[in-house]
Design a protein around this motif. Structure first.
Motif, PDB file in Angstrom:
ATOM      1  N   LEU A 138       0.848  -1.203   0.000  1.00  0.00           N
ATOM      2  CA  LEU A 138       0.000   0.000   0.000  1.00  0.00           C
ATOM      3  C   LEU A 138       0.879   1.247   0.000  1.00  0.00           C
ATOM      4  O   LEU A 138       0.740   2.106  -0.845  1.00  0.00           O
ATOM      5  N   TRP A 139       1.758   1.345   0.981  1.00  0.00           N
ATOM      6  CA  TRP A 139       2.705   2.464   0.971  1.00  0.00           C
ATOM      7  C   TRP A 139       3.958   2.147   1.767  1.00  0.00           C
ATOM      8  O   TRP A 139       3.975   1.263   2.612  1.00  0.00           O
ATOM      9  N   GLY A 140       4.991   2.902   1.414  1.00  0.00           N
ATOM     10  CA  GLY A 140       6.249   2.806   2.142  1.00  0.00           C
ATOM     11  C   GLY A 140       6.578   4.153   2.755  1.00  0.00           C
ATOM     12  O   GLY A 140       5.983   5.178   2.414  1.00  0.00           O
ATOM     13  N   MET A 144      12.265   8.454  10.094  1.00  0.00           N
ATOM     14  CA  MET A 144      13.191   9.570  10.305  1.00  0.00           C
ATOM     15  C   MET A 144      12.920  10.197  11.672  1.00  0.00           C
ATOM     16  O   MET A 144      12.887  11.418  11.814  1.00  0.00           O
ATOM     17  N   PHE A 145      12.673   9.300  12.648  1.00  0.00           N
ATOM     18  CA  PHE A 145      12.388   9.798  13.996  1.00  0.00           C
ATOM     19  C   PHE A 145      13.007   8.928  15.080  1.00  0.00           C
ATOM     20  O   PHE A 145      13.216   9.387  16.190  1.00  0.00           O
ATOM     21  N   GLY A 146      13.321   7.666  14.775  1.00  0.00           N
ATOM     22  CA  GLY A 146      13.779   6.737  15.813  1.00  0.00           C
ATOM     23  C   GLY A 146      15.257   6.913  16.145  1.00  0.00           C
ATOM     24  O   GLY A 146      15.640   6.944  17.318  1.00  0.00           O
ATOM     25  N   ILE A 231       0.984  13.296   3.366  1.00  0.00           N
ATOM     26  CA  ILE A 231       1.377  13.757   4.709  1.00  0.00           C
ATOM     27  C   ILE A 231       0.393  13.118   5.673  1.00  0.00           C
ATOM     28  O   ILE A 231      -0.810  13.053   5.394  1.00  0.00           O
ATOM     29  N   GLU A 232       0.918  12.634   6.810  1.00  0.00           N
ATOM     30  CA  GLU A 232       0.050  12.075   7.845  1.00  0.00           C
ATOM     31  C   GLU A 232       0.034  13.049   9.021  1.00  0.00           C
ATOM     32  O   GLU A 232       0.990  13.104   9.800  1.00  0.00           O
ATOM     33  N   PRO A 233      -1.028  13.862   9.144  1.00  0.00           N
ATOM     34  CA  PRO A 233      -1.020  14.873  10.200  1.00  0.00           C
ATOM     35  C   PRO A 233      -1.090  14.260  11.604  1.00  0.00           C
ATOM     36  O   PRO A 233      -1.706  13.207  11.805  1.00  0.00           O
ATOM     37  N   LYS A 234      -0.434  14.928  12.522  1.00  0.00           N
ATOM     38  CA  LYS A 234      -0.505  14.535  13.946  1.00  0.00           C
ATOM     39  C   LYS A 234      -0.156  15.773  14.771  1.00  0.00           C
ATOM     40  O   LYS A 234       0.808  16.476  14.440  1.00  0.00           O
ATOM     41  N   PRO A 235      -0.905  16.068  15.836  1.00  0.00           N
ATOM     42  CA  PRO A 235      -0.695  17.347  16.523  1.00  0.00           C
ATOM     43  C   PRO A 235       0.453  17.367  17.520  1.00  0.00           C
ATOM     44  O   PRO A 235       1.055  18.415  17.745  1.00  0.00           O
ATOM     45  N   ILE A 267      -5.000  10.067   6.728  1.00  0.00           N
ATOM     46  CA  ILE A 267      -5.659  10.497   7.974  1.00  0.00           C
ATOM     47  C   ILE A 267      -5.706   9.339   8.967  1.00  0.00           C
ATOM     48  O   ILE A 267      -6.206   8.255   8.653  1.00  0.00           O
ATOM     49  N   GLU A 268      -5.199   9.597  10.161  1.00  0.00           N
ATOM     50  CA  GLU A 268      -5.219   8.563  11.211  1.00  0.00           C
ATOM     51  C   GLU A 268      -6.217   8.958  12.295  1.00  0.00           C
ATOM     52  O   GLU A 268      -6.190  10.082  12.810  1.00  0.00           O
ATOM     53  N   ALA A 269      -7.068   8.004  12.666  1.00  0.00           N
ATOM     54  CA  ALA A 269      -8.138   8.278  13.635  1.00  0.00           C
ATOM     55  C   ALA A 269      -7.587   8.798  14.959  1.00  0.00           C
ATOM     56  O   ALA A 269      -8.056   9.816  15.493  1.00  0.00           O
ATOM     57  N   PHE A 337      -4.056  -0.723   9.153  1.00  0.00           N
ATOM     58  CA  PHE A 337      -4.252  -0.852  10.602  1.00  0.00           C
ATOM     59  C   PHE A 337      -2.970  -0.445  11.324  1.00  0.00           C
ATOM     60  O   PHE A 337      -2.108  -1.268  11.610  1.00  0.00           O
ATOM     61  N   ASP A 338      -2.869   0.869  11.586  1.00  0.00           N
ATOM     62  CA  ASP A 338      -1.748   1.376  12.392  1.00  0.00           C
ATOM     63  C   ASP A 338      -2.160   1.159  13.845  1.00  0.00           C
ATOM     64  O   ASP A 338      -2.466   2.102  14.576  1.00  0.00           O
ATOM     65  N   ALA A 339      -2.202  -0.114  14.215  1.00  0.00           N
ATOM     66  CA  ALA A 339      -2.790  -0.516  15.501  1.00  0.00           C
ATOM     67  C   ALA A 339      -1.982  -1.666  16.084  1.00  0.00           C
ATOM     68  O   ALA A 339      -1.418  -2.474  15.352  1.00  0.00           O
TER      69      ALA A 339
HETATM   70  C1  XUL Z   1       2.934   7.490  14.415  1.00  0.00           C
HETATM   71  C2  XUL Z   1       2.358   6.927  13.182  1.00  0.00           C
HETATM   72  C3  XUL Z   1       3.345   6.308  12.254  1.00  0.00           C
HETATM   73  C4  XUL Z   1       3.042   6.563  10.828  1.00  0.00           C
HETATM   74  C5  XUL Z   1       4.109   6.076   9.888  1.00  0.00           C
HETATM   75  O1  XUL Z   1       1.993   8.044  15.263  1.00  0.00           O
HETATM   76  O2  XUL Z   1       1.164   6.940  12.992  1.00  0.00           O
HETATM   77  O3  XUL Z   1       3.373   4.951  12.524  1.00  0.00           O
HETATM   78  O4  XUL Z   1       1.842   5.977  10.440  1.00  0.00           O
HETATM   79  O5  XUL Z   1       5.354   6.602  10.182  1.00  0.00           O
END
Ligand code: XUL
Ligand code: CO
Length: 441
Positions: A138-140, A144-146, A231-235, A267-269, A337-339
């Motif tokens: 689906l995506w790669g 760039m944070f760990g 882009i995957e937004p997160k606050p 978009i992530e819930a 499923f980012d779960a």
């Molecule tokens: C972190 C998050 C990541 C991204 C991919 O909160 O959601 O796992 O989905 O880097």
């Protein structure tokens, strides 16, 4: 090939009456909803990082979940065992997509050239596996944070050398995504943010992030990547102020920097609720801007202020999500499923229960969202609510951008005082949702 999940066979649809925990109750891949099969509506994906790498570790304790799959962690043998486990897992659940970070696939070496060699080796192996199945990428993305080098950010770092490493990781992750035929490429700006303006040049950092994204688009297109960048937004978390706070902020950034033709949003819930929004608010914001690309399907805990990445269980939320997706005409991406399993849910069966829960929740959401649309009362109400603009000459002038402030003011002056604008009917509409959700009890 040795079977890894030996006591688990293919998960089948058995219907809502089934008491078999290893069966779908609602996800019936071939069932037709609004002209398409459930599996077409719901391109589910497995997140490599949570399912094959995460062990349930937290700040207070070591992992509880054994993800060795018979190999020694930190080795290429383990990397291959994860591929074997992942493909067996996806086939048993009927999941057709996966998502990955570079470092989910292989152990990172101290030298980027060796890491890249490992990525070539493992992606060859993944490709081989893909040939025998209908499983796709689906995506790669690049993590760039760990690594400690990214402590001041990646695109937003103060160090040119670190910026070069970010570029190198993006370049390689894009190459692997193209090699595996990925539909999309994600930027989640984990460390792209700041703690205090006392040590931060915000304009400098934002411009450098945009420059890196432009380079990624140029390179991606040059090697044949035809999919969407996201882009995957997160606050917040890990940073206090994240530059991609929410959908509106990310859209503003993309438009201001001329990136909006190549980018959409993932978009992530759980990120939506951390931003103080509902999931559906973020989806609608992306959709009305033509930028609803993909979804990270999970849920947070409203009592906790951080990202808990739980498997989706809330049928109301999944229904409102699928309502947005159906209204938008579907996704170009899918439902990743980012779960992750809760720490005490540590057995291999729990991995399956998590996905069965998530897939059934979204299948229910799809069925109920289609029912809400077919019911028509919500659409009808909303249409009626704004009717005054359509049903008068002056209203039509406003809609067609032909009205002036003077003529609107003249109408107000004629009226003296307007009538109240009509009830919002929230409670009545919430009852409609309940009656559609629970029509058969
Ligand atoms: C972190 C998050 C990541 C991204 C991919 O909160 O959601 O796992 O989905 O880097
Ligand atoms: Co995510």
């Amino acid at each position: 090939m040795k079977e890894i999940f030996q006591n688990i066979s293919k998960i089948k649809y058995e219907g809502a009456e089934s008491r078999n925990p290893l069966a779908f109750k609602y996800y019936d891949p071939d069932r037709i909803i609004m002209g398409k099969t459930m599996s077409e509506h719901l391109p589910f994906a497995m997140a490599w990082w949570h399912n094959l790498c995460a062990t349930g570790t937290d700040m207070f304790g070591v992992g509880t979940q054994d993800k060795t799959f018979g190999a020694h962690p930190g080795t290429m043998e383990h990397a291959r065992a994860k591929v074997d486990a992942g493909f067996e897992f996806m086939q048993k659940l009927g999941i057709r997509y996966f998502c990955f970070h570079d470092v989910d696939l292989v152990p990172e070496s101290d030298n980027i050239n060796e890491t890249n060699r490992r990525l070539d080796e493992i992606s060859d192996y993944i490709l081989e596996k893909m040939k025998d199945t209908d499983i796709k990428c689906l995506w790669g993305t690049a993590n760039m944070f760990g690594n400690p080098r990214f402590c001041n950010g990646a695109g937003s770092t103060n160090s040119l050398d670190v910026y070069c490493f970010a570029a190198a990781q993006i370049k390689k992750a894009l190459e692997i995504t193209v090699k595996l035929g990925g539909r999309g490429y994600v930027f989640w700006g984990g460390r792209e943010g700041y703690e205090t303006l006392l040590n931060t040049d915000m304009r400098f950092e934002l411009e450098n992030i945009a420059a890196l994204m432009h380079m990624a688009v140029d390179y991606g297109r040059s090697i044949g990547f035809g999919g969407d960048f996201y882009i995957e937004p997160k606050p917040k978390e890990p940073m206090k102020h994240q530059y991609d706070f929410d959908a509106s902020t990310a859209i503003g950034f993309l438009k201001a920097n001329g990136l909006d033709r190549d980018f959409k949003l993932n978009i992530e819930a759980n990120h939506a609720t951390l931003a103080g929004h509902t999931f559906e608010h973020e989806l609608r914001t992306a959709a009305i801007n033509g930028m609803l690309g993909s979804i990270d399907a999970n849920q947070g805990d409203m009592l906790l202020g951080w990202d808990t990445d739980e498997f989706p269980f809330d049928v109301y939320s999944a229904t409102m999500c699928m309502y947005e997706v159906l209204k938008a005409g579907g996704l170009t991406g899918g439902f990743n499923f980012d779960a992750k399993n809760r720490r005490p849910s540590y057995t291999p069966e729990d991995m399956f229960y998590g996905f069965i829960l998530g897939m059934d929740t979204f299948a229910l959401g799809l069925i109920k969202a289609a029912a809400l649309i077919e019911d028509g009362r919500i659409d009808e109400f909303i249409k009626g609510k704004y009717a005054s603009f359509r049903l008068s000459e002056l209203g039509r002038k406003v809609l067609e951008k032909r009205a002036t402030l003077e003529e609107l003011a003249a109408r107000a002056s004629e009226l003296g005082a307007p009538a109240l604008p009509g009830s919002g009917r929230q409670e009545m509409l919430q009852s409609v949702v309940n009656s559609v959700l629970f029509d058969k009890i």
